[in-house]
Design a protein around this motif. Structure first.
Motif, PDB file in Angstrom:
ATOM      1  N   LEU A 282      32.177  52.357  34.064  1.00  0.00           N
ATOM      2  CA  LEU A 282      33.500  51.879  34.447  1.00  0.00           C
ATOM      3  C   LEU A 282      33.424  50.601  35.286  1.00  0.00           C
ATOM      4  CD1 LEU A 282      35.364  55.198  35.346  1.00  0.00           C
ATOM      5  CD2 LEU A 282      35.653  53.772  33.312  1.00  0.00           C
ATOM      6  N   ILE A 283      32.478  50.571  36.229  1.00  0.00           N
ATOM      7  CA  ILE A 283      32.326  49.378  37.064  1.00  0.00           C
ATOM      8  C   ILE A 283      31.975  48.175  36.195  1.00  0.00           C
ATOM      9  CG2 ILE A 283      30.917  48.298  38.864  1.00  0.00           C
ATOM     10  CD1 ILE A 283      30.668  51.120  40.116  1.00  0.00           C
ATOM     11  N   GLY A 284      31.084  48.376  35.219  1.00  0.00           N
ATOM     12  CA  GLY A 284      30.721  47.286  34.318  1.00  0.00           C
ATOM     13  C   GLY A 284      31.922  46.760  33.543  1.00  0.00           C
ATOM     14  N   ILE A 285      32.754  47.682  33.077  1.00  0.00           N
ATOM     15  CA  ILE A 285      33.952  47.274  32.323  1.00  0.00           C
ATOM     16  C   ILE A 285      34.915  46.514  33.230  1.00  0.00           C
ATOM     17  CG2 ILE A 285      36.017  48.130  31.147  1.00  0.00           C
ATOM     18  CD1 ILE A 285      34.272  50.446  30.095  1.00  0.00           C
ATOM     19  N   PHE A 286      35.148  47.031  34.431  1.00  0.00           N
ATOM     20  CA  PHE A 286      36.091  46.392  35.352  1.00  0.00           C
ATOM     21  C   PHE A 286      35.598  45.013  35.784  1.00  0.00           C
ATOM     22  CE2 PHE A 286      37.604  50.816  36.993  1.00  0.00           C
ATOM     23  CZ  PHE A 286      38.268  51.019  35.779  1.00  0.00           C
ATOM     24  N   VAL A 287      34.299  44.911  36.066  1.00  0.00           N
ATOM     25  CA  VAL A 287      33.741  43.626  36.491  1.00  0.00           C
ATOM     26  C   VAL A 287      33.819  42.616  35.349  1.00  0.00           C
ATOM     27  CG1 VAL A 287      31.621  42.428  37.187  1.00  0.00           C
ATOM     28  CG2 VAL A 287      32.233  44.586  38.267  1.00  0.00           C
ATOM     29  N   PHE A 288      33.511  43.067  34.136  1.00  0.00           N
ATOM     30  CA  PHE A 288      33.596  42.170  32.970  1.00  0.00           C
ATOM     31  C   PHE A 288      35.022  41.661  32.785  1.00  0.00           C
ATOM     32  CE2 PHE A 288      34.404  41.606  28.383  1.00  0.00           C
ATOM     33  CZ  PHE A 288      33.526  40.558  28.125  1.00  0.00           C
ATOM     34  N   ALA A 289      36.001  42.567  32.897  1.00  0.00           N
ATOM     35  CA  ALA A 289      37.399  42.171  32.742  1.00  0.00           C
ATOM     36  C   ALA A 289      37.798  41.188  33.836  1.00  0.00           C
ATOM     37  CB  ALA A 289      38.303  43.401  32.778  1.00  0.00           C
ATOM     38  N   GLY A 290      37.336  41.437  35.067  1.00  0.00           N
ATOM     39  CA  GLY A 290      37.655  40.535  36.165  1.00  0.00           C
ATOM     40  C   GLY A 290      37.003  39.173  36.004  1.00  0.00           C
ATOM     41  N   THR A 291      35.790  39.173  35.466  1.00  0.00           N
ATOM     42  CA  THR A 291      35.067  37.907  35.279  1.00  0.00           C
ATOM     43  C   THR A 291      35.758  37.010  34.266  1.00  0.00           C
ATOM     44  OG1 THR A 291      32.973  39.013  35.810  1.00  0.00           O
ATOM     45  CG2 THR A 291      32.823  36.903  34.691  1.00  0.00           C
ATOM     46  N   LEU A 292      36.413  37.629  33.295  1.00  0.00           N
ATOM     47  CA  LEU A 292      37.157  36.842  32.305  1.00  0.00           C
ATOM     48  C   LEU A 292      38.306  36.066  32.952  1.00  0.00           C
ATOM     49  CD1 LEU A 292      37.361  39.342  29.302  1.00  0.00           C
ATOM     50  CD2 LEU A 292      35.790  37.416  29.587  1.00  0.00           C
ATOM     51  N   LEU A 293      38.740  36.528  34.137  1.00  0.00           N
ATOM     52  CA  LEU A 293      39.842  35.861  34.846  1.00  0.00           C
ATOM     53  C   LEU A 293      39.277  34.907  35.890  1.00  0.00           C
ATOM     54  CD1 LEU A 293      42.107  39.010  35.330  1.00  0.00           C
ATOM     55  CD2 LEU A 293      42.303  37.250  33.553  1.00  0.00           C
ATOM     56  N   CYS A 294      38.568  33.901  35.425  1.00  0.00           N
ATOM     57  CA  CYS A 294      38.036  32.834  36.301  1.00  0.00           C
ATOM     58  C   CYS A 294      36.950  33.303  37.262  1.00  0.00           C
ATOM     59  CB  CYS A 294      39.168  32.165  37.081  1.00  0.00           C
ATOM     60  SG  CYS A 294      40.434  31.438  36.018  1.00  0.00           S
ATOM     61  N   ILE A 295      36.201  34.321  36.911  1.00  0.00           N
ATOM     62  CA  ILE A 295      34.989  34.761  37.601  1.00  0.00           C
ATOM     63  C   ILE A 295      35.267  35.405  38.964  1.00  0.00           C
ATOM     64  CG2 ILE A 295      32.742  34.073  38.562  1.00  0.00           C
ATOM     65  CD1 ILE A 295      32.604  31.898  36.468  1.00  0.00           C
ATOM     66  N   ILE A 296      36.050  34.756  39.823  1.00  0.00           N
ATOM     67  CA  ILE A 296      36.242  35.251  41.187  1.00  0.00           C
ATOM     68  C   ILE A 296      36.762  36.690  41.217  1.00  0.00           C
ATOM     69  CG2 ILE A 296      37.546  34.938  43.324  1.00  0.00           C
ATOM     70  CD1 ILE A 296      37.325  31.938  42.916  1.00  0.00           C
ATOM     71  N   PRO A 297      37.768  37.061  40.399  1.00  0.00           N
ATOM     72  CA  PRO A 297      38.193  38.459  40.400  1.00  0.00           C
ATOM     73  C   PRO A 297      37.057  39.430  40.065  1.00  0.00           C
ATOM     74  CG  PRO A 297      39.831  37.103  39.315  1.00  0.00           C
ATOM     75  CD  PRO A 297      38.628  36.217  39.541  1.00  0.00           C
ATOM     76  N   GLY A 298      36.144  38.994  39.205  1.00  0.00           N
ATOM     77  CA  GLY A 298      34.999  39.839  38.871  1.00  0.00           C
ATOM     78  C   GLY A 298      34.101  40.081  40.070  1.00  0.00           C
ATOM     79  N   LEU A 299      33.911  39.045  40.886  1.00  0.00           N
ATOM     80  CA  LEU A 299      33.104  39.192  42.110  1.00  0.00           C
ATOM     81  C   LEU A 299      33.769  40.142  43.091  1.00  0.00           C
ATOM     82  CD1 LEU A 299      32.062  35.449  42.665  1.00  0.00           C
ATOM     83  CD2 LEU A 299      30.610  37.325  41.852  1.00  0.00           C
ATOM     84  N   VAL A 300      35.089  40.025  43.208  1.00  0.00           N
ATOM     85  CA  VAL A 300      35.822  40.904  44.122  1.00  0.00           C
ATOM     86  C   VAL A 300      35.716  42.356  43.663  1.00  0.00           C
ATOM     87  CG1 VAL A 300      38.091  41.472  45.068  1.00  0.00           C
ATOM     88  CG2 VAL A 300      37.422  39.078  44.816  1.00  0.00           C
ATOM     89  N   VAL A 301      35.875  42.573  42.352  1.00  0.00           N
ATOM     90  CA  VAL A 301      35.777  43.931  41.808  1.00  0.00           C
ATOM     91  C   VAL A 301      34.378  44.497  42.030  1.00  0.00           C
ATOM     92  CG1 VAL A 301      35.814  45.305  39.692  1.00  0.00           C
ATOM     93  CG2 VAL A 301      37.598  43.608  40.116  1.00  0.00           C
ATOM     94  N   ALA A 302      33.350  43.684  41.808  1.00  0.00           N
ATOM     95  CA  ALA A 302      31.969  44.137  42.022  1.00  0.00           C
ATOM     96  C   ALA A 302      31.750  44.537  43.477  1.00  0.00           C
ATOM     97  CB  ALA A 302      30.989  43.039  41.620  1.00  0.00           C
ATOM     98  N   SER A 303      32.314  43.764  44.404  1.00  0.00           N
ATOM     99  CA  SER A 303      32.170  44.098  45.825  1.00  0.00           C
ATOM    100  C   SER A 303      32.932  45.373  46.169  1.00  0.00           C
ATOM    101  CB  SER A 303      32.655  42.938  46.699  1.00  0.00           C
ATOM    102  OG  SER A 303      34.062  42.782  46.637  1.00  0.00           O
ATOM    103  N   MET A 304      34.059  45.605  45.497  1.00  0.00           N
ATOM    104  CA  MET A 304      34.868  46.797  45.762  1.00  0.00           C
ATOM    105  C   MET A 304      34.092  48.083  45.531  1.00  0.00           C
ATOM    106  SD  MET A 304      38.525  45.703  44.023  1.00  0.00           S
ATOM    107  CE  MET A 304      38.771  47.391  43.472  1.00  0.00           C
TER     108      MET A 304
END
Length: 227
Positions: free
Chosen positions: A121-143
């Motif tokens: 699930l974390i991999g899926i969420f981070v991938f989806a966030g990364t598609l939105l200009c990378i920064i959201p993916g970093l935030v999700v990974a930190s979460m």
């Protein structure tokens, strides 16, 4: 609940049989969402005492990193979560001066199902966030970087553990994201050193997360006693 070895009756939350000392199979709970203490700041998270404590220099840990890379090259999606849980277990033992060995790195498979689903699930969420200009993916990974520690320490199932990790990080998204970026940069430097540097930088990163969890959340005494 009864001991899996001697059959003695034990409490539902027991992690070690008081009669024979046998470690019990983890029981995962869908407990209420864990609430983080108020005022968590990034100064607490940015703690790299793992380097000073020697976690980065552990020969067993370096060997574990090599095994991690080898196993993940074959079945990364399946093994990533359980192996990361095992890494945290090894760090816990070192933090509390308990006997540790390379086998600790594979005891994360005792938590296979919640660790595997959380990793997926974390991999899926981070991938989806990364598609939105990378920064959201970093935030999700930190979460979700404390998820495996909640699974290991609090015996939570995957979703309560992810929620609990988010409860910690949401107090300071910026600080924890910077913490993640710093660790990523350290590992990039390790990779640039002919890949061998990762044998030092990955243990340092895992140790930093484990120490941050200890200082912000604190380990359950029953978990410490069962190490």
């Amino acid at each position: 609940m009864f001991c899996s070895r001697c059959g003695a009756q034990i409490g539902p939350d027991a992690r070690v049989c008081p009669q024979c000392g046998q470690a019990q199979t983890p029981v995962f709970t869908n407990a209420p969402v864990w609430t983080a203490p108020v005022g968590v700041k990034r100064r607490q998270a940015l703690d790299f005492r793992g380097m000073a404590n020697g976690d980065g220099g552990s020969g067993q840990f370096r060997a574990g990193v090599a095994h991690f890379v080898l196993v993940n090259s074959v079945a990364s999606i399946v093994t990533q979560g359980p192996l990361q849980t095992g890494f945290h277990l090894h760090c816990m033992k070192r933090l509390f001066n308990r006997r540790s060995d390379i086998g600790d790195l594979f005891k994360g498979f005792d938590f296979f199902l919640p660790a595997f689903v959380a990793s997926l699930l974390i991999g899926i969420f981070v991938f989806a966030g990364t598609l939105l200009c990378i920064i959201p993916g970093l935030v999700v990974a930190s979460m979700y970087k404390f998820t495996y520690l909640f699974i290991l320490d609090k015996r939570m199932d995957f979703w309560p553990a992810m929620q609990a990790s988010h409860e910690v990080v949401k107090n300071d998204y910026f600080g924890f994201t910077i913490f993640l970026i710093v660790m990523a940069l350290i590992n990039i430097l390790g990779a640039l050193c002919c890949i061998v540097g990762l044998l030092v930088t990955i243990p340092v990163s895992v140790a930093a997360i484990t120490i941050a969890y200890q200082e912000i959340v604190g380990f359950d005494q029953r978990t410490v006693d069962s190490l």
